[in-house]
Design a protein around this motif. Structure first.
Motif, PDB file in Angstrom:
ATOM      1  N   PHE A 203       1.078  -1.219  -0.169  1.00 20.92           N
ATOM      2  CA  PHE A 203       0.010   0.039  -0.175  1.00 20.92           C
ATOM      3  C   PHE A 203       0.954   1.136   0.110  1.00 20.92           C
ATOM      4  CE2 PHE A 203      -2.406   3.485   2.066  1.00 20.92           C
ATOM      5  CZ  PHE A 203      -3.589   3.199   1.517  1.00 20.92           C
ATOM      6  N   GLU A 205      -1.688   1.420  -3.536  1.00 18.47           N
ATOM      7  CA  GLU A 205      -1.535   0.638  -4.686  1.00 18.47           C
ATOM      8  C   GLU A 205      -0.619   0.821  -5.734  1.00 18.47           C
ATOM      9  OE1 GLU A 205      -4.763  -1.282  -8.026  1.00 18.47           O
ATOM     10  OE2 GLU A 205      -5.401  -0.110  -6.185  1.00 18.47           O
ATOM     11  N   ALA A 208       2.465  -0.539  -5.168  1.00 18.47           N
ATOM     12  CA  ALA A 208       2.682  -2.021  -5.101  1.00 18.47           C
ATOM     13  C   ALA A 208       3.765  -2.617  -6.153  1.00 18.47           C
ATOM     14  CB  ALA A 208       1.423  -2.588  -5.104  1.00 18.47           C
TER      15      ALA A 208
END
Length: 247
Positions: A203, A205, A208
């Motif tokens: 996190f 995203e 990621a």
């Protein structure tokens, strides 16, 4: 004596039996067993030398005893003299490494080589050094240049060993395991990524994929063994069991 060709270590007027015994131990540590002793101060044989030699006592039993230096080097084709100070004599001065490489080459040609080590108090006299073909100079601290007799013998014997045996600079001691293969590391990385994904680690995203790439890079940099991989898998499984048990 061992049949392997080697230089003779010649202790010139050694003063303490303990140092003669220590020199014998240093020699045998590196596979040398040709000792010659010139006019030892406290006579010969010497019980203190025997006690100090411990498992290398055979070298003392087989050592050649000489009344003077000339007799000790009479059969030598080439002689080195060890010293830590300038002597004002025109001679080649070699490092222990270079000297033992040269000794190896001479011995391979069938020549006999001797290495002189002086008495503990002041080392070899200039008259002794003058009989040698070359000087071995150990790069010691100029503010404290005095080397113990056995220490000097050990340094020279070590360099001889390096010239005659393959000395691997570094090895990895494997404790009943092997290094992990790439597919095993990949499975471990997958396992961690899966668990971290479940934990919400990746996190935000948008970052990621970059975080996952960094983790993969971390695993590839680590020299993991198969045992290491199993430990990490076990850690992750136990953490999941603990989490499920808490629920």
């Amino acid at each position: 004596m061992t049949p392997a060709p080697q230089p003779a270590m010649i202790l010139v007027r050694p003063q303490m039996g303990e140092n003669i015994g220590g020199a014998a131990r240093a020699m045998w540590n590196f596979g040398l067993d040709r000792m010659r002793i010139v006019a030892p101060r406290d006579g010969w044989p010497n019980q203190k030398a025997v006690a100090m030699a411990s498992g290398a006592g055979r070298l003392l039993d087989e050592a050649q005893l000489h009344d003077d230096l000339q007799g000790a080097i009479a059969d030598c084709n080439f002689v080195f003299a060890t010293t830590a100070r300038q002597r004002g004599l025109t001679k080649p001065v070699m490092s222990p490494e270079r000297a033992m490489a040269h000794a190896r080459a001479l011995i391979a040609q069938g020549q006999k080589v001797g290495v002189l080590f002086g008495p503990e108090r002041a080392g070899l006299e200039n008259e002794d050094v003058a009989r040698a073909n070359a000087i071995i100079s150990v790069p010691v601290n100029p503010e404290f240049a005095s080397l113990n007799l056995a220490q000097c013998v050990l340094l020279t014997a070590y360099e001889w060993r390096r010239q005659t045996e393959e000395v691997v600079p570094e090895v990895m001691e494997m404790a009943k395991t092997d290094f992990a293969q790439a597919h095993e590391v990949t499975k471990l990385a997958d396992h961690f990524e899966e668990r971290l994904e479940e934990a919400g680690f990746f996190f935000p995203e948008a970052k990621a994929e970059s975080m996952k790439t960094n983790l993969r890079n971390l695993w590839s940099r680590m020299p993991l063994t198969r045992a290491d991989v199993q430990v990490f898998h076990g850690m992750m499984r136990q953490m999941v069991r603990w989490k499920d048990k808490g629920n």
